[in-house]
Design a protein around this motif. Structure first.
Motif, PDB file in Angstrom:
ATOM      1  N   PRO A   1      53.689  10.724   0.498  1.00 12.74           N
ATOM      2  CA  PRO A   1      53.823  12.103   0.000  1.00 12.74           C
ATOM      3  C   PRO A   1      54.486  12.180  -1.378  1.00 12.74           C
ATOM      4  CG  PRO A   1      55.156  11.784   1.983  1.00 12.74           C
ATOM      5  CD  PRO A   1      54.407  10.529   1.745  1.00 12.74           C
ATOM      6  N   PHE A   2      55.366  11.227  -1.680  1.00 12.92           N
ATOM      7  CA  PHE A   2      56.007  11.225  -2.999  1.00 12.92           C
ATOM      8  C   PHE A   2      54.973  11.036  -4.104  1.00 12.92           C
ATOM      9  CE2 PHE A   2      57.621   8.607  -6.489  1.00 12.92           C
ATOM     10  CZ  PHE A   2      58.521   9.496  -7.055  1.00 12.92           C
TER      11      PHE A   2
ATOM     12  N   THR B   1      47.649   5.245  -1.571  1.00 12.43           N
ATOM     13  CA  THR B   1      48.931   5.443  -2.239  1.00 12.43           C
ATOM     14  C   THR B   1      48.922   4.799  -3.623  1.00 12.43           C
ATOM     15  OG1 THR B   1      50.050   5.486  -0.106  1.00 12.43           O
ATOM     16  CG2 THR B   1      51.419   5.096  -2.026  1.00 12.43           C
ATOM     17  N   PHE B   2      48.274   3.652  -3.740  1.00 13.30           N
ATOM     18  CA  PHE B   2      48.153   2.966  -5.022  1.00 13.30           C
ATOM     19  C   PHE B   2      47.429   3.852  -6.031  1.00 13.30           C
ATOM     20  CE2 PHE B   2      45.504   0.189  -7.736  1.00 13.30           C
ATOM     21  CZ  PHE B   2      46.513  -0.441  -8.441  1.00 13.30           C
ATOM     22  N   TRP B   3      46.346   4.493  -5.608  1.00 18.32           N
ATOM     23  CA  TRP B   3      45.574   5.330  -6.526  1.00 18.32           C
ATOM     24  C   TRP B   3      46.310   6.617  -6.866  1.00 18.32           C
ATOM     25  CZ3 TRP B   3      42.350   3.326  -9.588  1.00 18.32           C
ATOM     26  CH2 TRP B   3      41.660   2.180  -9.209  1.00 18.32           C
TER      27      TRP B   3
ATOM     28  N   SER C   1      53.738  13.650  -6.793  1.00 17.37           N
ATOM     29  CA  SER C   1      53.928  13.256  -8.191  1.00 17.37           C
ATOM     30  C   SER C   1      52.640  13.402  -8.980  1.00 17.37           C
ATOM     31  CB  SER C   1      54.413  11.810  -8.280  1.00 17.37           C
ATOM     32  OG  SER C   1      55.658  11.672  -7.654  1.00 17.37           O
ATOM     33  N   ALA C   2      51.534  13.007  -8.366  1.00 18.27           N
ATOM     34  CA  ALA C   2      50.249  13.115  -9.052  1.00 18.27           C
ATOM     35  C   ALA C   2      49.905  14.579  -9.322  1.00 18.27           C
ATOM     36  CB  ALA C   2      49.149  12.446  -8.233  1.00 18.27           C
ATOM     37  N   TRP C   3      50.123  15.440  -8.343  1.00 20.60           N
ATOM     38  CA  TRP C   3      49.819  16.863  -8.556  1.00 20.60           C
ATOM     39  C   TRP C   3      50.717  17.467  -9.620  1.00 20.60           C
ATOM     40  CZ3 TRP C   3      45.390  18.710  -7.656  1.00 20.60           C
ATOM     41  CH2 TRP C   3      44.621  18.239  -6.597  1.00 20.60           C
TER      42      TRP C   3
ATOM     43  N   PHE D   1      65.701   8.024   6.898  1.00 19.45           N
ATOM     44  CA  PHE D   1      64.914   7.905   5.682  1.00 19.45           C
ATOM     45  C   PHE D   1      64.187   6.580   5.705  1.00 19.45           C
ATOM     46  CE2 PHE D   1      64.482   6.444   1.274  1.00 19.45           C
ATOM     47  CZ  PHE D   1      63.650   7.442   0.815  1.00 19.45           C
ATOM     48  N   LEU D   2      62.871   6.632   5.731  1.00 28.01           N
ATOM     49  CA  LEU D   2      62.044   5.434   5.742  1.00 28.01           C
ATOM     50  C   LEU D   2      61.115   5.451   4.535  1.00 28.01           C
ATOM     51  CD1 LEU D   2      61.046   5.433   9.509  1.00 28.01           C
ATOM     52  CD2 LEU D   2      62.815   4.047   8.419  1.00 28.01           C
ATOM     53  N   TYR D   3      61.130   4.364   3.778  1.00 25.41           N
ATOM     54  CA  TYR D   3      60.263   4.302   2.603  1.00 25.41           C
ATOM     55  C   TYR D   3      58.793   4.378   2.977  1.00 25.41           C
ATOM     56  CZ  TYR D   3      63.966   3.335  -0.698  1.00 25.41           C
ATOM     57  OH  TYR D   3      65.066   3.451  -1.499  1.00 25.41           O
ATOM     58  N   ARG D   4      58.414   3.819   4.079  1.00 24.29           N
ATOM     59  CA  ARG D   4      57.007   3.828   4.490  1.00 24.29           C
ATOM     60  C   ARG D   4      56.486   5.257   4.639  1.00 24.29           C
ATOM     61  NH1 ARG D   4      55.043  -0.230   8.901  1.00 24.29           N
ATOM     62  NH2 ARG D   4      55.058  -1.486   7.054  1.00 24.29           N
ATOM     63  N   ARG D   5      57.332   6.152   5.123  1.00 20.27           N
ATOM     64  CA  ARG D   5      56.937   7.556   5.257  1.00 20.27           C
ATOM     65  C   ARG D   5      57.148   8.334   3.965  1.00 20.27           C
ATOM     66  NH1 ARG D   5      59.464   9.287  11.066  1.00 20.27           N
ATOM     67  NH2 ARG D   5      58.198   7.886  12.327  1.00 20.27           N
ATOM     68  N   TYR D   6      57.999   7.841   3.105  1.00 21.33           N
ATOM     69  CA  TYR D   6      58.358   8.569   1.886  1.00 21.33           C
ATOM     70  C   TYR D   6      57.332   8.389   0.762  1.00 21.33           C
ATOM     71  CZ  TYR D   6      60.948   9.727  -2.357  1.00 21.33           C
ATOM     72  OH  TYR D   6      61.343  10.246  -3.558  1.00 21.33           O
TER      73      TYR D   6
END
Length: 123
Positions: free
Chosen positions: A98-99, A42-44, A103-105, A90-95
């Motif tokens: 994929p966010f 996720t960091f990358w 975003s990268a794409w 809504f859980l940030y860990r799951r969000y």
């Protein structure tokens, strides 16, 4: 006589941006080689999104960069609604994974389109 469409690309800026991307890929490769047990995908994805957003902003300028950012914000809200409908919470860990992947794409696509930003009208 008809109007001809000419594509203007700043080749020096594009070459510099490709060099920045290659350096980023090299740093990512080296960090994955030295930190073999610790993976933070996720960091990358987040760093990739930020890098390509900055490069797209550099090409688009302040005015035209607002449009991809608006699309990015709408897609973030759609992702929240999808998670709420699917999981009923809504859980940030799951969000976040994929966010940042989305975003990268979107940032990579925006950067690719921004290479032809010389054809956009000045406002």
């Amino acid at each position: 006589m008809g109007k001809e469409c000419s594509v203007t690309i700043n080749y020096q800026r594009t070459l510099l941006q490709v060099l920045i991307i290659l350096i980023f890929i090299g740093v990512k490769y080296l960090s994955s080689r030295f930190a073999q047990g610790k993976k933070h995908p996720t960091f990358w994805w987040a760093l990739t999104a930020i890098l390509f957003w900055l490069l797209a902003w550099w090409n688009f300028g302040l005015y035209w960069s607002a449009y991809p950012v608006a699309v990015w914000m709408v897609l973030a809200l759609v992702l929240i609604v999808i998670q709420l409908v699917h999981n009923h919470e809504f859980l940030y860990r799951r969000y976040w994974p994929p966010f940042w992947r989305g975003s990268a794409w979107l940032a990579i696509i925006s950067f690719g389109l921004s290479l032809f930003a010389g054809m956009l009208p000045l406002v």
